[in-house]
Write a protein that holds these residues in place. Structure first.
Motif, PDB file in Angstrom:
ATOM      1  N   PRO A   1       0.827  -1.204   0.000  1.00  0.00           N
ATOM      2  CA  PRO A   1       0.000   0.000   0.000  1.00  0.00           C
ATOM      3  C   PRO A   1       0.863   1.256   0.000  1.00  0.00           C
ATOM      4  O   PRO A   1       1.960   1.267   0.557  1.00  0.00           O
ATOM      5  CB  PRO A   1      -0.784  -0.116   1.319  1.00  0.00           C
ATOM      6  N   LEU A   2       0.361   2.324  -0.650  1.00  0.00           N
ATOM      7  CA  LEU A   2       1.061   3.625  -0.684  1.00  0.00           C
ATOM      8  C   LEU A   2       2.515   3.422  -1.124  1.00  0.00           C
ATOM      9  O   LEU A   2       3.462   3.823  -0.445  1.00  0.00           O
ATOM     10  CB  LEU A   2       1.004   4.320   0.690  1.00  0.00           C
ATOM     11  N   CYS A   3       2.667   2.795  -2.297  1.00  0.00           N
ATOM     12  CA  CYS A   3       3.987   2.272  -2.685  1.00  0.00           C
ATOM     13  C   CYS A   3       4.926   3.319  -3.264  1.00  0.00           C
ATOM     14  O   CYS A   3       6.129   3.055  -3.371  1.00  0.00           O
ATOM     15  CB  CYS A   3       3.829   1.109  -3.650  1.00  0.00           C
TER      16      CYS A   3
ATOM     17  N   CYS B   1      -0.399   0.050  -4.536  1.00  0.00           N
ATOM     18  CA  CYS B   1      -1.419   1.085  -4.712  1.00  0.00           C
ATOM     19  C   CYS B   1      -0.752   2.424  -4.434  1.00  0.00           C
ATOM     20  O   CYS B   1      -0.061   2.579  -3.417  1.00  0.00           O
ATOM     21  CB  CYS B   1      -2.601   0.870  -3.764  1.00  0.00           C
ATOM     22  N   GLU B   2      -0.901   3.355  -5.357  1.00  0.00           N
ATOM     23  CA  GLU B   2      -0.263   4.666  -5.227  1.00  0.00           C
ATOM     24  C   GLU B   2      -1.174   5.731  -5.825  1.00  0.00           C
ATOM     25  O   GLU B   2      -1.679   5.580  -6.941  1.00  0.00           O
ATOM     26  CB  GLU B   2       1.109   4.654  -5.924  1.00  0.00           C
ATOM     27  N   LEU B   3      -1.330   6.806  -5.099  1.00  0.00           N
ATOM     28  CA  LEU B   3      -2.217   7.905  -5.486  1.00  0.00           C
ATOM     29  C   LEU B   3      -1.758   8.634  -6.753  1.00  0.00           C
ATOM     30  O   LEU B   3      -2.563   8.978  -7.620  1.00  0.00           O
ATOM     31  CB  LEU B   3      -2.235   8.903  -4.319  1.00  0.00           C
TER      32      LEU B   3
ATOM     33  N   GLY C   1      -4.431   5.551  -7.741  1.00  0.00           N
ATOM     34  CA  GLY C   1      -5.626   6.217  -7.265  1.00  0.00           C
ATOM     35  C   GLY C   1      -5.671   6.102  -5.748  1.00  0.00           C
ATOM     36  O   GLY C   1      -4.693   5.678  -5.107  1.00  0.00           O
ATOM     37  N   ASP C   2      -6.812   6.470  -5.197  1.00  0.00           N
ATOM     38  CA  ASP C   2      -6.966   6.496  -3.736  1.00  0.00           C
ATOM     39  C   ASP C   2      -7.155   5.081  -3.191  1.00  0.00           C
ATOM     40  O   ASP C   2      -8.043   4.353  -3.644  1.00  0.00           O
ATOM     41  CB  ASP C   2      -8.194   7.362  -3.422  1.00  0.00           C
ATOM     42  N   LEU C   3      -6.338   4.729  -2.228  1.00  0.00           N
ATOM     43  CA  LEU C   3      -6.446   3.401  -1.597  1.00  0.00           C
ATOM     44  C   LEU C   3      -7.881   3.110  -1.147  1.00  0.00           C
ATOM     45  O   LEU C   3      -8.344   1.976  -1.228  1.00  0.00           O
ATOM     46  CB  LEU C   3      -5.510   3.345  -0.384  1.00  0.00           C
ATOM     47  N   PHE C   4      -8.572   4.158  -0.701  1.00  0.00           N
ATOM     48  CA  PHE C   4      -9.925   3.941  -0.177  1.00  0.00           C
ATOM     49  C   PHE C   4     -10.931   3.633  -1.294  1.00  0.00           C
ATOM     50  O   PHE C   4     -12.040   3.209  -1.012  1.00  0.00           O
ATOM     51  CB  PHE C   4     -10.373   5.146   0.669  1.00  0.00           C
TER      52      PHE C   4
ATOM     53  N   ASP D   1       4.483  -2.720   4.474  1.00  0.00           N
ATOM     54  CA  ASP D   1       4.150  -1.325   4.748  1.00  0.00           C
ATOM     55  C   ASP D   1       5.377  -0.603   5.259  1.00  0.00           C
ATOM     56  O   ASP D   1       5.797  -0.791   6.403  1.00  0.00           O
ATOM     57  CB  ASP D   1       3.007  -1.270   5.789  1.00  0.00           C
ATOM     58  N   ARG D   2       5.990   0.177   4.380  1.00  0.00           N
ATOM     59  CA  ARG D   2       7.090   1.067   4.784  1.00  0.00           C
ATOM     60  C   ARG D   2       6.662   2.489   4.397  1.00  0.00           C
ATOM     61  O   ARG D   2       6.321   2.739   3.243  1.00  0.00           O
ATOM     62  CB  ARG D   2       8.385   0.679   4.069  1.00  0.00           C
ATOM     63  N   ALA D   3       6.612   3.355   5.395  1.00  0.00           N
ATOM     64  CA  ALA D   3       6.224   4.753   5.179  1.00  0.00           C
ATOM     65  C   ALA D   3       4.794   4.893   4.663  1.00  0.00           C
ATOM     66  O   ALA D   3       4.480   5.858   3.966  1.00  0.00           O
ATOM     67  CB  ALA D   3       7.215   5.459   4.264  1.00  0.00           C
TER      68      ALA D   3
END
Ligand SMILES: C[S@@+](CC[C@H](N)C(=O)[O-])C[C@H]1O[C@@H](n2cnc3c(N)ncnc32)[C@H](O)[C@@H]1O
Length: 226
Positions: free
Chosen positions: A46-48, A67-69, A106-109, A129-131
């Motif tokens: 997540p948030l890669c 997943c990245e915004l 896009g948005d993880l949510f 999950d890092r950062a």
């Protein structure tokens, strides 16, 4: 943080969180997760951002699903690593994919469990999950934990890297996440085991400059309950 915050960081390339090498904690602790039976599963990141940690995980044989915004971040991941990719629309997100790496931009949510469990992917068996947890201010952090837990199947094994410091000494991100916070807010969804906690102040000039008195980095092994 709100999406605009991160888009402006990527637009102006203020991406101090990005590392030009694979995270040493991933190299050290991933083998200790005992994922031998899970090499043929996928790893969710997540948030890669455009982290090279994805390449490390792919080289171990995993399929990697990020997943990245920010679209520029995703494009840079593929172009900087000389990977040609295809794109497709999945709900509100755009999927960038090679055979072994997919990043939902896009948005993880807005990412659905159905997208991640579709037949296009191997089953998720692990996550990293890092950062990501520490990117959320406290008021949004619990929602992130619930979303992460909803996206990954029970028994998935994860590696989590966090930072902790006196929050009043510095404006995040990264935000301080204490061991107490993790135990109070994540234990409902995950079995939690701390693998290490090191003083890392001397390696972080931004924190020294702001006279933050102490800074620790912790590594956790998580197992999704259920
Ligand atoms: C601190 S960076 C960490 C990136 C990566 N994990 C790394 O180690 O380099 C946080 C990332 O999360 C992304 N992000 C922030 N909010 C997000 C959201 N709602 N959905 C998906 N990605 C998001 C940001 O664009 C940014 O690239």
């Amino acid at each position: 943080m709100e999406p605009g915050f991160w888009h402006s960081k990527w637009d102006t390339q203020q991406i101090g969180f990005h590392q030009n090498e694979v995270n040493p904690l991933l190299i050290k602790y991933w083998p200790r997760l005992n994922l031998n039976n899970l090499v043929n599963t996928s790893v969710f990141v997540p948030l890669c951002g455009k982290t090279l940690d994805i390449c490390f995980l792919a080289e171990l044989g995993h399929e990697v699903i990020g997943c990245e915004l920010n679209e520029t971040a995703v494009e840079h991941f593929f172009t900087e690593n000389d990977l040609s990719y295809s794109t497709s629309r999945v709900g509100e997100l755009q999927k960038f994919a090679t055979e072994q790496v997919s990043i939902y931009q896009g948005d993880l949510f807005s990412l659905s469990h159905e997208a991640l469990s579709s037949q296009e992917h191997r089953t998720i068996g692990a996550f990293y999950d890092r950062a990501a947890l520490i990117a959320w201010p406290e008021e949004m952090r619990q929602d992130y934990v619930q979303k992460l837990a909803a996206l990954i199947p029970p028994k998935s094994i994860g590696l989590l890297v966090t930072l902790d410091y006196p929050q009043e000494a510095l404006k995040g991100p990264p935000f301080a996440v204490s061991n107490d916070w993790i135990m109070a807010n994540m234990a409902e969804f995950f079995e939690v085991e701390i693998l290490s906690c090191e003083d890392v102040l001397s390696e972080n000039p931004r924190f020294i400059k702001k006279e933050v008195p102490w800074l620790t980095e912790s590594v956790y092994r998580l197992i999704r309950r259920g």
